[in-house]
Design a protein around this motif. Sequence first.
Motif, PDB file in Angstrom:
ATOM      1  N   UNK A  85       0.861  -1.181   0.000  1.00  0.00           N
ATOM      2  CA  UNK A  85       0.000   0.000   0.000  1.00  0.00           C
ATOM      3  C   UNK A  85       0.889   1.220   0.000  1.00  0.00           C
ATOM      4  N   UNK A  86       0.547   2.207  -0.804  1.00  0.00           N
ATOM      5  CA  UNK A  86       1.344   3.425  -0.881  1.00  0.00           C
ATOM      6  C   UNK A  86       1.042   4.298   0.331  1.00  0.00           C
ATOM      7  N   UNK A  87       1.977   4.297   1.276  1.00  0.00           N
ATOM      8  CA  UNK A  87       1.877   5.147   2.456  1.00  0.00           C
ATOM      9  C   UNK A  87       3.225   5.826   2.643  1.00  0.00           C
ATOM     10  N   UNK A  88       3.268   6.936   3.356  1.00  0.00           N
ATOM     11  CA  UNK A  88       4.564   7.578   3.624  1.00  0.00           C
ATOM     12  C   UNK A  88       5.534   6.621   4.323  1.00  0.00           C
ATOM     13  N   UNK A  89       5.019   5.812   5.250  1.00  0.00           N
ATOM     14  CA  UNK A  89       5.869   4.864   5.962  1.00  0.00           C
ATOM     15  C   UNK A  89       6.460   3.820   5.026  1.00  0.00           C
ATOM     16  N   UNK A  90       5.650   3.346   4.083  1.00  0.00           N
ATOM     17  CA  UNK A  90       6.135   2.348   3.124  1.00  0.00           C
ATOM     18  C   UNK A  90       7.189   2.954   2.198  1.00  0.00           C
ATOM     19  N   UNK A  91       6.990   4.198   1.791  1.00  0.00           N
ATOM     20  CA  UNK A  91       7.974   4.861   0.927  1.00  0.00           C
ATOM     21  C   UNK A  91       9.277   5.067   1.693  1.00  0.00           C
TER      22      UNK A  91
END
Length: 186
Positions: A85-91
């Motif tokens: 899922x594209x989240x700031x944490x994942x990025x």
Amino acid sequence: MKKNIGILAGIFCLAAILAACGRSAEETGNFNTPGNGSSGSLETILALESETVEATETGEPETVLIYYGSSIGKELKTEEVDLPRKTPEAIIGALRTKNIVSVDTKVNDFSISEDGKHITLDLSAGFRDYLKTMQEGSEAVIMAALTNSFLDAYDAQDLLVTINGECLETKNRTYKDKLGFVDFVE
């Protein structure tokens, strides 16, 4: 979940071994001098990666373009990364694998303006401390990679990076203004 953590532990151990064996920055993704305090214990790395995995395990997978430095001066390279899922944490987690952020960098807050063009990204002090270990050129590459990755992922115009809600200040620069997309790091 435990299998993912085990795989991540193996990857980080291999990366540490490669870096210790004198691999180039392009091969390891590391643009820092040894002993700069940017590494963390395996326990810290696993805890942070576990948070990223837990935060992104639901939803449709999304592909984002991650920017990082190359060993050829100040050129930026890209890699498509599939995130659950594209989240700031994942990025940030994906950028961590390229040594663009330190292992102790966390997202405190993230917001996008109503028109979708302006992003504010508030990070933990670990990111500022990491940048303070950099020479000016390496810092410029890291900031360009961080900025481009977020602007590309969210199709935005500019990014304001803050640390614990305050202006980001390093030994090389103070980042009071919003940052735009960088084609080439000067």
